[in-house]
Scaffold this motif. Structure first.
Motif, PDB file in Angstrom:
ATOM      1  N   TYR A 112       7.145  -2.382  13.975  1.00  0.00           N
ATOM      2  CA  TYR A 112       6.073  -1.776  12.772  1.00  0.00           C
ATOM      3  C   TYR A 112       5.924  -3.757  11.873  1.00  0.00           C
ATOM      4  CZ  TYR A 112       8.202   2.316  13.686  1.00  0.00           C
ATOM      5  OH  TYR A 112       7.682   4.157  14.346  1.00  0.00           O
ATOM      6  N   ALA A 113       5.121  -3.139  12.099  1.00  0.00           N
ATOM      7  CA  ALA A 113       4.584  -4.332  11.367  1.00  0.00           C
ATOM      8  C   ALA A 113       3.927  -4.569  10.013  1.00  0.00           C
ATOM      9  CB  ALA A 113       2.642  -5.212  11.738  1.00  0.00           C
ATOM     10  N   TYR A 114       4.275  -3.924   8.881  1.00  0.00           N
ATOM     11  CA  TYR A 114       3.658  -3.058   7.820  1.00  0.00           C
ATOM     12  C   TYR A 114       5.002  -2.492   6.845  1.00  0.00           C
ATOM     13  CZ  TYR A 114      -0.621  -5.714   8.948  1.00  0.00           C
ATOM     14  OH  TYR A 114      -1.411  -6.485   9.576  1.00  0.00           O
ATOM     15  N   TRP A 115       5.891  -2.978   5.851  1.00  0.00           N
ATOM     16  CA  TRP A 115       6.744  -2.045   5.377  1.00  0.00           C
ATOM     17  C   TRP A 115       6.232  -1.839   3.747  1.00  0.00           C
ATOM     18  CZ3 TRP A 115      10.926  -0.484   7.485  1.00  0.00           C
ATOM     19  CH2 TRP A 115      11.061  -1.287   9.177  1.00  0.00           C
ATOM     20  N   GLY A 116       6.819  -1.453   3.342  1.00  0.00           N
ATOM     21  CA  GLY A 116       6.603  -0.672   2.078  1.00  0.00           C
ATOM     22  C   GLY A 116       7.689  -1.289   0.971  1.00  0.00           C
ATOM     23  N   GLN A 117       7.721  -1.216  -0.084  1.00  0.00           N
ATOM     24  CA  GLN A 117       9.230  -1.395  -1.207  1.00  0.00           C
ATOM     25  C   GLN A 117      10.141  -1.046  -0.962  1.00  0.00           C
ATOM     26  OE1 GLN A 117       8.582  -4.812  -2.649  1.00  0.00           O
ATOM     27  NE2 GLN A 117       7.107  -4.995  -0.506  1.00  0.00           N
ATOM     28  N   GLY A 118      10.116  -0.020  -0.471  1.00  0.00           N
ATOM     29  CA  GLY A 118      10.852   0.934  -0.669  1.00  0.00           C
ATOM     30  C   GLY A 118      10.882   1.824  -2.458  1.00  0.00           C
ATOM     31  N   THR A 119      12.085   3.179  -1.740  1.00  0.00           N
ATOM     32  CA  THR A 119      12.533   4.025  -2.332  1.00  0.00           C
ATOM     33  C   THR A 119      13.195   4.480  -3.045  1.00  0.00           C
ATOM     34  OG1 THR A 119      11.057   6.233  -3.888  1.00  0.00           O
ATOM     35  CG2 THR A 119      10.830   6.351  -1.685  1.00  0.00           C
ATOM     36  N   GLN A 120      14.266   4.620  -3.784  1.00  0.00           N
ATOM     37  CA  GLN A 120      15.780   5.239  -4.093  1.00  0.00           C
ATOM     38  C   GLN A 120      16.215   6.075  -3.673  1.00  0.00           C
ATOM     39  OE1 GLN A 120      18.821   3.015  -4.503  1.00  0.00           O
ATOM     40  NE2 GLN A 120      19.305   4.336  -3.321  1.00  0.00           N
ATOM     41  N   VAL A 121      16.949   6.882  -3.267  1.00  0.00           N
ATOM     42  CA  VAL A 121      16.873   8.163  -2.907  1.00  0.00           C
ATOM     43  C   VAL A 121      18.651   8.592  -3.658  1.00  0.00           C
ATOM     44  CG1 VAL A 121      17.211  10.500  -1.452  1.00  0.00           C
ATOM     45  CG2 VAL A 121      15.353   9.397  -1.683  1.00  0.00           C
TER      46      VAL A 121
END
Length: 125
Positions: A112-121
């Motif tokens: 994978y080339a691009y990533w988001g900042q994430g979301t907490q669950v």
């Protein structure tokens, strides 16, 4: 460049449901496989699910198979992760990832080339 922004995380009781969204910028979304990964405290970032650029193919980690569903809307540049029957062990930061242009992206983070900042669950017992 592709920018990814996740949303939809939160606190839920065991057995509950959440729907994560990931909005992508740019005009190449529909040509990229997309994936969801998660990282629990003190652990590595693990594969959760992936979907092909057309939406015609999906794959899941064994731990979420039958409970989670990945989907995408190419007209909205958005990929979703529907999570049902959540368990405390699903607690993690969930990351959206975009694959390389017109290339297969599967289970490995390096694909994978691009990533988001994430979301907490957080799933409480």
């Amino acid at each position: 460049q592709v920018q990814l922004v996740e949303s939809g995380g939160g606190l839920v009781q065991a057995g509950g449901s959440l729907r994560l969204s990931c909005a992508a910028s740019g005009r190449t979304f529909s040509t990229r496989d997309m994936g969801w990964f998660r990282q629990a405290p003190g652990k590595e970032r693990d594969f959760v699910a992936r979907i092909s650029w057309s939406g015609g193919s999906t794959n899941y980690a064994d731990s979420v198979e039958g409970r989670f569903t990945i989907s995408r809307d190419n007209a909205k540049n958005t990929v979703y992760l529907e999570m049902n029957r959540l368990k405390p062990e699903d607690t993690a930061i969930y990351y959206c990832a975009a694959g390389r242009l017109r290339s297969y992206s599967g289970y490995g983070r390096e694909q994978y080339a691009y990533w988001g900042q994430g979301t907490q669950v957080i799933v409480s017992s």
